[in-house]
Design a protein around this motif. Sequence first.
Motif, mmCIF file in Angstrom:
data_model
loop_
_atom_site.group_PDB
_atom_site.id
_atom_site.type_symbol
_atom_site.label_atom_id
_atom_site.label_comp_id
_atom_site.label_asym_id
_atom_site.label_seq_id
_atom_site.Cartn_x
_atom_site.Cartn_y
_atom_site.Cartn_z
ATOM 1 N N TYR A 157 0.823 -1.216 0.000
ATOM 2 C CA TYR A 157 0.000 0.000 0.000
ATOM 3 C C TYR A 157 0.857 1.266 0.000
ATOM 4 C CZ TYR A 157 -3.721 -3.240 1.422
ATOM 5 O OH TYR A 157 -4.613 -4.273 1.496
ATOM 6 N N TRP A 158 1.813 1.335 0.913
ATOM 7 C CA TRP A 158 2.619 2.555 1.053
ATOM 8 C C TRP A 158 3.433 2.859 -0.200
ATOM 9 C CZ3 TRP A 158 3.320 7.125 2.457
ATOM 10 C CH2 TRP A 158 4.547 7.695 2.820
ATOM 11 N N PRO A 159 4.145 1.906 -0.790
ATOM 12 C CA PRO A 159 4.838 2.224 -2.044
ATOM 13 C C PRO A 159 3.883 2.662 -3.151
ATOM 14 C CG PRO A 159 5.707 0.201 -1.099
ATOM 15 C CD PRO A 159 4.489 0.552 -0.316
ATOM 16 N N ALA A 160 2.691 2.068 -3.195
ATOM 17 C CA ALA A 160 1.726 2.482 -4.224
ATOM 18 C C ALA A 160 1.266 3.916 -3.995
ATOM 19 C CB ALA A 160 0.525 1.535 -4.222
ATOM 20 N N PHE A 161 1.045 4.291 -2.736
ATOM 21 C CA PHE A 161 0.671 5.682 -2.440
ATOM 22 C C PHE A 161 1.775 6.627 -2.922
ATOM 23 C CE2 PHE A 161 -1.725 4.113 1.601
ATOM 24 C CZ PHE A 161 -2.703 3.547 0.800
ATOM 25 N N LEU A 162 3.022 6.263 -2.659
ATOM 26 C CA LEU A 162 4.146 7.121 -3.051
ATOM 27 C C LEU A 162 4.289 7.187 -4.570
ATOM 28 C CD1 LEU A 162 6.667 5.974 -0.306
ATOM 29 C CD2 LEU A 162 5.735 8.285 -0.554
ATOM 30 N N LEU A 163 4.096 6.051 -5.236
ATOM 31 C CA LEU A 163 4.129 6.068 -6.700
ATOM 32 C C LEU A 163 3.061 7.013 -7.241
ATOM 33 C CD1 LEU A 163 4.604 2.261 -7.488
ATOM 34 C CD2 LEU A 163 6.264 4.083 -7.953
ATOM 35 N N SER A 164 1.899 6.968 -6.639
ATOM 36 C CA SER A 164 0.808 7.836 -7.082
ATOM 37 C C SER A 164 1.153 9.301 -6.896
ATOM 38 C CB SER A 164 -0.464 7.499 -6.301
ATOM 39 O OG SER A 164 -1.532 8.319 -6.700
ATOM 40 N N ALA A 165 1.862 9.597 -5.814
ATOM 41 C CA ALA A 165 2.230 10.987 -5.521
ATOM 42 C C ALA A 165 3.517 11.412 -6.219
ATOM 43 C CB ALA A 165 2.388 11.160 -4.007
ATOM 44 N N GLY A 166 4.211 10.461 -6.854
ATOM 45 C CA GLY A 166 5.464 10.792 -7.531
ATOM 46 C C GLY A 166 6.605 11.077 -6.583
ATOM 47 N N GLU A 167 6.594 10.429 -5.420
ATOM 48 C CA GLU A 167 7.639 10.652 -4.424
ATOM 49 C C GLU A 167 8.537 9.416 -4.298
ATOM 50 O OE1 GLU A 167 8.208 13.498 -3.157
ATOM 51 O OE2 GLU A 167 6.398 14.472 -3.920
ATOM 52 N N PRO A 168 9.768 9.585 -3.773
ATOM 53 C CA PRO A 168 10.686 8.449 -3.646
ATOM 54 C C PRO A 168 10.121 7.351 -2.744
ATOM 55 C CG PRO A 168 11.856 10.523 -3.326
ATOM 56 C CD PRO A 168 10.400 10.853 -3.336
ATOM 57 N N LEU A 169 10.413 6.111 -3.114
ATOM 58 C CA LEU A 169 9.950 4.962 -2.347
ATOM 59 C C LEU A 169 10.948 4.603 -1.246
ATOM 60 C CD1 LEU A 169 8.744 2.517 -5.144
ATOM 61 C CD2 LEU A 169 7.538 4.437 -4.110
ATOM 62 N N PRO A 170 10.525 3.814 -0.272
ATOM 63 C CA PRO A 170 11.513 3.218 0.630
ATOM 64 C C PRO A 170 12.506 2.398 -0.189
ATOM 65 C CG PRO A 170 9.278 2.789 1.395
ATOM 66 C CD PRO A 170 9.150 3.362 0.022
ATOM 67 N N THR A 171 13.737 2.345 0.266
ATOM 68 C CA THR A 171 14.715 1.498 -0.405
ATOM 69 C C THR A 171 14.705 0.085 0.165
ATOM 70 O OG1 THR A 171 16.425 2.280 1.140
ATOM 71 C CG2 THR A 171 16.244 3.414 -0.985
ATOM 72 N N ARG A 172 14.259 -0.036 1.422
ATOM 73 C CA ARG A 172 14.250 -1.357 2.059
ATOM 74 C C ARG A 172 13.153 -1.414 3.112
ATOM 75 N NH1 ARG A 172 19.478 -4.245 5.024
ATOM 76 N NH2 ARG A 172 18.426 -6.157 5.683
ATOM 77 N N ILE A 173 12.505 -2.556 3.172
ATOM 78 C CA ILE A 173 11.549 -2.832 4.232
ATOM 79 C C ILE A 173 12.032 -4.095 4.930
ATOM 80 C CG2 ILE A 173 9.159 -3.404 4.790
ATOM 81 C CD1 ILE A 173 8.467 -1.863 2.133
ATOM 82 N N HIS A 174 12.501 -3.944 6.145
ATOM 83 C CA HIS A 174 13.014 -5.093 6.898
ATOM 84 C C HIS A 174 11.943 -5.560 7.868
ATOM 85 C CE1 HIS A 174 15.994 -7.792 8.524
ATOM 86 N NE2 HIS A 174 15.603 -7.441 9.733
ATOM 87 N N VAL A 175 11.589 -6.823 7.760
ATOM 88 C CA VAL A 175 10.466 -7.390 8.501
ATOM 89 C C VAL A 175 10.997 -8.279 9.632
ATOM 90 C CG1 VAL A 175 8.332 -8.711 8.316
ATOM 91 C CG2 VAL A 175 9.173 -7.390 6.344
ATOM 92 N N HIS A 176 10.391 -8.167 10.789
ATOM 93 C CA HIS A 176 10.779 -9.053 11.889
ATOM 94 C C HIS A 176 9.592 -9.887 12.349
ATOM 95 C CE1 HIS A 176 8.744 -6.707 15.046
ATOM 96 N NE2 HIS A 176 9.202 -5.617 14.442
ATOM 97 N N PRO A 177 9.856 -11.121 12.789
ATOM 98 C CA PRO A 177 8.803 -11.969 13.342
ATOM 99 C C PRO A 177 8.487 -11.558 14.776
ATOM 100 C CG PRO A 177 10.885 -13.141 13.355
ATOM 101 C CD PRO A 177 11.140 -11.810 12.711
ATOM 102 N N TYR A 178 7.780 -12.430 15.499
ATOM 103 C CA TYR A 178 7.304 -12.088 16.839
ATOM 104 C C TYR A 178 8.043 -12.881 17.920
ATOM 105 C CZ TYR A 178 3.264 -10.017 14.453
ATOM 106 O OH TYR A 178 2.439 -9.264 13.654
ATOM 107 N N LEU A 179 7.889 -12.405 19.137
ATOM 108 C CA LEU A 179 8.340 -13.137 20.324
ATOM 109 C C LEU A 179 7.132 -13.720 21.038
ATOM 110 C CD1 LEU A 179 10.933 -10.663 21.909
ATOM 111 C CD2 LEU A 179 11.414 -12.640 20.463
ATOM 112 N N SER A 180 7.337 -14.872 21.623
ATOM 113 C CA SER A 180 6.385 -15.397 22.593
ATOM 114 C C SER A 180 7.130 -15.548 23.915
ATOM 115 C CB SER A 180 5.813 -16.746 22.142
ATOM 116 O OG SER A 180 6.855 -17.695 21.954
ATOM 117 N N VAL A 181 6.395 -15.742 24.989
ATOM 118 C CA VAL A 181 7.006 -15.894 26.303
ATOM 119 C C VAL A 181 6.489 -17.172 26.943
ATOM 120 C CG1 VAL A 181 7.266 -14.907 28.607
ATOM 121 C CG2 VAL A 181 7.263 -13.401 26.618
ATOM 122 N N ASP A 182 7.433 -18.084 27.219
ATOM 123 C CA ASP A 182 7.052 -19.383 27.789
ATOM 124 C C ASP A 182 5.950 -20.042 26.969
ATOM 125 O OD1 ASP A 182 8.866 -19.350 29.965
ATOM 126 O OD2 ASP A 182 7.536 -17.990 31.048
#
Length: 344
Positions: free
Chosen positions: A119-144
Amino acid sequence: TETNWFFRLSAYTERLIDLIESNELRITPAPFRDEILAFARRGLGDISVSRSVERAHGWGIGVPGDPTQVIYVWFDALANYISALDYGTNGDAYREWWRDVDERIHVVGKGITRFHAIYWPAFLLSAGEPLPTRIHVHPYLSVDGAKISKSTGSGPSPTDIATTHGSDALRWWITNEVSAVSDTDFTIDRLVDNANNTLANGLGNAINRIATIRHRTSHPEPPPPDTDPLPETANLSAHVAGALANFDRRRASDHIVTAIGDVNRHIELNAPWQLAKDPARQHELHRLLDTYTATLTAIARAIEPITPDLATRAIQQLANDSTTKPTPIYARLDADQTPLQAAR
């Protein structure tokens, strides 16, 4: 079921696929990139970017020119990345932190990857603005084994853990144990074992042994500035910093664990405590102690971004003269330790 304003996301399907496949829009780690590509290749439908005032109970930013609608929260929230930087006035902050920089990196949880990578890169493309160069994704933690929940407050507080077992232990566990691609379960026992194995038994013990021998053999001066560490630690800080800059925490910690293992094996092999018993080999002993001190200092500087308190104590201990009896820089942890015991 209701009339809303839509964003024509479908118009950007092929462009987004091209950007991700070419790594012009880099998504890491690879499993999350594959997941987003699979989603985009199935075809992107247009998305609603408003909600009725009734449905939103009057809460939200009004759609300009349409008093019956408010803006969908994710449409507004994502735009805040640049609107908070004076995008609307083309201000200095926008140019400095978004438009005119080489890297624009988002670090996001896996549950909101689609919003940031589609969604966010598409919004930026629509506005003609620079995109993120990287999206780094992290998983989750659980406890016990249980999911962390804000509503139920499940799991120990990170503040309490840091108070009881030290922030270095928690930071080291996150760096060394948390998976980059799958959820990781936290337990106090794992935190304690990890800290004791590497920080106490590994680095702390090596520093204490060398500092103690220096103290007992009247070798007070720290090594000359040009003393070379063991070859195994050459460029260690650069390797660790490079891994951290690439969000590869485990590789960063692996470099350090390997270096600690190398210096401990070298110490066992050369047995400086045996050299200390031979007056004729004191020069050899001092040269060896200088090498070990320089090596351990290099390791302490490399681990500093991860365990800053421990690194400070280690560097100070290794830089001091040896006229004062050294004290251990990292005490072994106990899984049953309480905050009161930690204060003592």
